[in-house]
Design a protein around this motif. Sequence first.
Motif, PDB file in Angstrom:
ATOM      1  N   LEU A   6      51.064  31.886  21.204  1.00 47.53           N
ATOM      2  CA  LEU A   6      50.016  31.025  20.651  1.00 47.53           C
ATOM      3  C   LEU A   6      48.643  31.684  20.607  1.00 47.53           C
ATOM      4  CD1 LEU A   6      50.941  27.569  22.231  1.00 47.53           C
ATOM      5  CD2 LEU A   6      51.496  28.442  19.949  1.00 47.53           C
ATOM      6  N   MET A   7      48.342  32.556  21.589  1.00 43.54           N
ATOM      7  CA  MET A   7      47.024  33.179  21.655  1.00 43.54           C
ATOM      8  C   MET A   7      47.066  34.538  20.984  1.00 43.54           C
ATOM      9  SD  MET A   7      45.814  32.113  25.490  1.00 43.54           S
ATOM     10  CE  MET A   7      45.621  30.381  25.933  1.00 43.54           C
ATOM     11  N   LYS A   8      46.249  34.721  19.971  1.00 46.35           N
ATOM     12  CA  LYS A   8      46.386  35.874  19.089  1.00 46.35           C
ATOM     13  C   LYS A   8      45.773  37.150  19.640  1.00 46.35           C
ATOM     14  CE  LYS A   8      45.514  37.238  14.284  1.00 46.35           C
ATOM     15  NZ  LYS A   8      44.964  36.804  12.983  1.00 46.35           N
ATOM     16  N   THR A   9      44.560  37.089  20.229  1.00 46.05           N
ATOM     17  CA  THR A   9      43.842  38.286  20.654  1.00 46.05           C
ATOM     18  C   THR A   9      43.471  38.222  22.128  1.00 46.05           C
ATOM     19  OG1 THR A   9      41.635  37.387  20.148  1.00 46.05           O
ATOM     20  CG2 THR A   9      42.844  38.443  18.331  1.00 46.05           C
ATOM     21  N   LEU A  10      42.934  39.331  22.640  1.00 48.20           N
ATOM     22  CA  LEU A  10      42.519  39.374  24.047  1.00 48.20           C
ATOM     23  C   LEU A  10      41.339  38.458  24.319  1.00 48.20           C
ATOM     24  CD1 LEU A  10      42.844  43.133  25.025  1.00 48.20           C
ATOM     25  CD2 LEU A  10      44.237  41.217  25.775  1.00 48.20           C
ATOM     26  N   LYS A  11      40.517  38.202  23.303  1.00 48.45           N
ATOM     27  CA  LYS A  11      39.400  37.277  23.492  1.00 48.45           C
ATOM     28  C   LYS A  11      39.922  35.893  23.852  1.00 48.45           C
ATOM     29  CE  LYS A  11      35.485  35.160  21.088  1.00 48.45           C
ATOM     30  NZ  LYS A  11      34.769  35.034  19.799  1.00 48.45           N
ATOM     31  N   GLU A  12      41.037  35.497  23.225  1.00 46.69           N
ATOM     32  CA  GLU A  12      41.597  34.180  23.473  1.00 46.69           C
ATOM     33  C   GLU A  12      42.294  34.074  24.820  1.00 46.69           C
ATOM     34  OE1 GLU A  12      43.843  34.379  19.895  1.00 46.69           O
ATOM     35  OE2 GLU A  12      42.682  32.806  18.919  1.00 46.69           O
ATOM     36  N   VAL A  13      42.880  35.193  25.291  1.00 47.96           N
ATOM     37  CA  VAL A  13      43.602  35.148  26.564  1.00 47.96           C
ATOM     38  C   VAL A  13      42.694  35.447  27.756  1.00 47.96           C
ATOM     39  CG1 VAL A  13      45.762  35.812  25.473  1.00 47.96           C
ATOM     40  CG2 VAL A  13      44.323  37.576  26.480  1.00 47.96           C
ATOM     41  N   SER A  14      41.396  35.663  27.491  1.00 48.92           N
ATOM     42  CA  SER A  14      40.485  36.018  28.588  1.00 48.92           C
ATOM     43  C   SER A  14      40.384  34.918  29.637  1.00 48.92           C
ATOM     44  CB  SER A  14      39.092  36.356  28.038  1.00 48.92           C
ATOM     45  OG  SER A  14      38.537  35.251  27.357  1.00 48.92           O
ATOM     46  N   LEU A  15      40.538  33.648  29.229  1.00 49.29           N
ATOM     47  CA  LEU A  15      40.474  32.560  30.200  1.00 49.29           C
ATOM     48  C   LEU A  15      41.617  32.674  31.202  1.00 49.29           C
ATOM     49  CD1 LEU A  15      39.169  29.928  31.135  1.00 49.29           C
ATOM     50  CD2 LEU A  15      40.657  28.692  29.542  1.00 49.29           C
ATOM     51  N   LEU A  16      42.787  33.092  30.730  1.00 49.03           N
ATOM     52  CA  LEU A  16      43.915  33.286  31.637  1.00 49.03           C
ATOM     53  C   LEU A  16      43.600  34.349  32.674  1.00 49.03           C
ATOM     54  CD1 LEU A  16      46.955  33.285  29.149  1.00 49.03           C
ATOM     55  CD2 LEU A  16      46.123  31.397  30.556  1.00 49.03           C
ATOM     56  N   SER A  17      42.867  35.387  32.255  1.00 49.26           N
ATOM     57  CA  SER A  17      42.569  36.476  33.177  1.00 49.26           C
ATOM     58  C   SER A  17      41.658  36.030  34.309  1.00 49.26           C
ATOM     59  CB  SER A  17      41.935  37.653  32.413  1.00 49.26           C
ATOM     60  OG  SER A  17      40.652  37.321  31.930  1.00 49.26           O
ATOM     61  N   VAL A  18      40.766  35.063  34.040  1.00 51.95           N
ATOM     62  CA  VAL A  18      39.891  34.547  35.098  1.00 51.95           C
ATOM     63  C   VAL A  18      40.724  33.910  36.199  1.00 51.95           C
ATOM     64  CG1 VAL A  18      38.084  32.888  35.648  1.00 51.95           C
ATOM     65  CG2 VAL A  18      37.955  34.193  33.522  1.00 51.95           C
ATOM     66  N   PHE A  19      41.675  33.061  35.808  1.00 46.22           N
ATOM     67  CA  PHE A  19      42.544  32.425  36.802  1.00 46.22           C
ATOM     68  C   PHE A  19      43.467  33.443  37.461  1.00 46.22           C
ATOM     69  CE2 PHE A  19      41.498  28.833  33.971  1.00 46.22           C
ATOM     70  CZ  PHE A  19      40.975  27.962  34.919  1.00 46.22           C
ATOM     71  N   GLY A  20      43.852  34.479  36.711  1.00 45.27           N
ATOM     72  CA  GLY A  20      44.674  35.535  37.286  1.00 45.27           C
ATOM     73  C   GLY A  20      43.948  36.274  38.395  1.00 45.27           C
ATOM     74  N   VAL A  21      42.666  36.552  38.195  1.00 46.64           N
ATOM     75  CA  VAL A  21      41.866  37.218  39.220  1.00 46.64           C
ATOM     76  C   VAL A  21      41.744  36.337  40.455  1.00 46.64           C
ATOM     77  CG1 VAL A  21      39.556  38.068  39.782  1.00 46.64           C
ATOM     78  CG2 VAL A  21      40.576  38.622  37.581  1.00 46.64           C
ATOM     79  N   LEU A  22      41.529  35.044  40.262  1.00 48.37           N
ATOM     80  CA  LEU A  22      41.429  34.123  41.404  1.00 48.37           C
ATOM     81  C   LEU A  22      42.744  34.084  42.183  1.00 48.37           C
ATOM     82  CD1 LEU A  22      39.460  31.151  39.768  1.00 48.37           C
ATOM     83  CD2 LEU A  22      38.586  32.912  41.309  1.00 48.37           C
ATOM     84  N   ALA A  23      43.865  34.076  41.470  1.00 49.43           N
ATOM     85  CA  ALA A  23      45.163  34.079  42.141  1.00 49.43           C
ATOM     86  C   ALA A  23      45.358  35.356  42.948  1.00 49.43           C
ATOM     87  CB  ALA A  23      46.281  33.930  41.106  1.00 49.43           C
ATOM     88  N   THR A  24      44.951  36.487  42.386  1.00 50.55           N
ATOM     89  CA  THR A  24      45.068  37.760  43.096  1.00 50.55           C
ATOM     90  C   THR A  24      44.191  37.780  44.340  1.00 50.55           C
ATOM     91  OG1 THR A  24      45.505  38.893  41.011  1.00 50.55           O
ATOM     92  CG2 THR A  24      44.854  40.263  42.869  1.00 50.55           C
ATOM     93  N   ALA A  25      42.968  37.213  44.229  1.00 48.81           N
ATOM     94  CA  ALA A  25      42.060  37.163  45.376  1.00 48.81           C
ATOM     95  C   ALA A  25      42.668  36.352  46.515  1.00 48.81           C
ATOM     96  CB  ALA A  25      40.713  36.578  44.951  1.00 48.81           C
ATOM     97  N   VAL A  26      43.292  35.220  46.179  1.00 46.98           N
ATOM     98  CA  VAL A  26      43.946  34.406  47.206  1.00 46.98           C
ATOM     99  C   VAL A  26      45.102  35.179  47.838  1.00 46.98           C
ATOM    100  CG1 VAL A  26      45.283  32.311  47.639  1.00 46.98           C
ATOM    101  CG2 VAL A  26      43.279  32.225  46.141  1.00 46.98           C
ATOM    102  N   LEU A  27      45.880  35.872  47.010  1.00 48.62           N
ATOM    103  CA  LEU A  27      46.990  36.680  47.506  1.00 48.62           C
ATOM    104  C   LEU A  27      46.503  37.735  48.489  1.00 48.62           C
ATOM    105  CD1 LEU A  27      49.926  37.783  47.396  1.00 48.62           C
ATOM    106  CD2 LEU A  27      49.206  39.122  45.406  1.00 48.62           C
ATOM    107  N   VAL A  28      45.430  38.435  48.126  1.00 50.66           N
ATOM    108  CA  VAL A  28      44.860  39.461  49.003  1.00 50.66           C
ATOM    109  C   VAL A  28      44.417  38.843  50.318  1.00 50.66           C
ATOM    110  CG1 VAL A  28      42.900  41.025  49.303  1.00 50.66           C
ATOM    111  CG2 VAL A  28      44.181  41.022  47.146  1.00 50.66           C
ATOM    112  N   GLY A  29      43.773  37.681  50.249  1.00 52.35           N
ATOM    113  CA  GLY A  29      43.310  37.008  51.458  1.00 52.35           C
ATOM    114  C   GLY A  29      44.455  36.641  52.391  1.00 52.35           C
ATOM    115  N   VAL A  30      45.527  36.112  51.818  1.00 52.68           N
ATOM    116  CA  VAL A  30      46.680  35.716  52.627  1.00 52.68           C
ATOM    117  C   VAL A  30      47.355  36.935  53.257  1.00 52.68           C
ATOM    118  CG1 VAL A  30      48.989  34.707  52.544  1.00 52.68           C
ATOM    119  CG2 VAL A  30      47.098  33.588  51.346  1.00 52.68           C
TER     120      VAL A  30
END
Length: 434
Positions: free
Chosen positions: A172-196
């Motif tokens: 559904l998402m055509k370019t990287l500009k459109e998927v950038s919102l997913l990357s924000v949540f991906g970074v937050l998930a990684t930060a939680v993983l690192v913390g745990v």
Amino acid sequence: MGYDLEKKTTGSVHSVSSDHEAGCKDSGDLRAERPSQGSSYQAFFNIVCVVAGTGTLGLPYCLAQGGWIGVAILVLSMTMSIYTGILLVKCLYYNGHTRVASYQEVGAHAFGKWGLGAVWFFHTSVILGVPVMFFILSGTEISGLTKESVPGISKEAWIWICCSVVSIPFVLMKTLKEVSLLSVFGVLATAVLVGVATAESIIAFPNRIPFSYDVIVVRNLPTVVATMSVCFGGNVVYMHVEEAMRHPKSFNKVLASAMIFCCLMYALVAIPGYITYGPFAKSPILSSLPENASRKVATIMIIAHVLLAAPVLMTAFALEVERIFSVTVERRGRFGERIWRTLIRLGIMGVVGGIACLVPFFDSFLSLLGAFGNCMLIYVMPIGFYWKLIGWRTMKWYELVWCGIILVIGLLGCVIGSMDAIKALHKDFTQGRK
């Protein structure tokens, strides 16, 4: 391939984007502001989301293989990756008149069809290999997480379920500009993983089994270098990230900031993990953590990262394929463009999911991916292309020495690391490890 190799010296390549092309030409600056594009913060999150992730989980095992020298290798890998990433993006503007569209086209402009073929080979192995690694890990961890509540679903079935979920934003998402919102949540998930992972390693330290630490294990250094290269393997999407930036001149600062941020997260996992588990550290490190609520949280976070980061990488690859087949509204029409794009992306997802089911060994696959693809794409090729397109004579003597060091490390990591990883995979298959 969408351009004429015979005209490569004249820069017959893709423009940055149609809505700002005229402004760039008028200003005479190909890296002028692009008002319709994304912010530097979006670019930062895109890079971090792609770079930081499953590679983090293998770092304590890397230190167990190579010793404390692995911390220095981690910092060295970061520094080399920043430097070669900057060189690679400079190659996009080498002729001063047009912007080269992709890594593949940089290779073609530098060495013709041989350069194009080499980049396609290694680029495809990495940009599809990393999602394969993501799905191997997600299928394994979900299977372990649900083995009591949903015992009838196999690891392979969970891999395909993850592929199906990721297919939705990927199509559904055509370019990287459109998927950038997913990357924000991906970074937050990684930060939680690192913390745990960090917290659990520290908590488990008093109950650790006594053992000694290695300072350096020379035999394993090429494999360690190769595996750590996966942790900084974002240059397969740098061209697309820079293309989607409103202020492309800020790319170098964004890249350096993102890589330093990733390196700090890596250190938070690697050092406490090695201190606590030493030579018994496993890859992924989740396998070494005690079976408790924190491990379940960490598992959920890495699964979330997979589902959010995979579309970023796979979109970058899909854009290259779609450019080759001229999948645009202008050429195919609005309806035809949507159909072609959907079919291409579902086909890519099918290939990735199939490989993930056939090669279910996370640690060995991680090492092979880093050695075979990343060492060439991150360390070797950017320098070779820069020297050919811009010239080694433009560099200071110490830059040339630095480039020589990077080339030697990259080539050794590729050759020796690949051999070790292939032997490990062969052992995995012959022994039937699951």
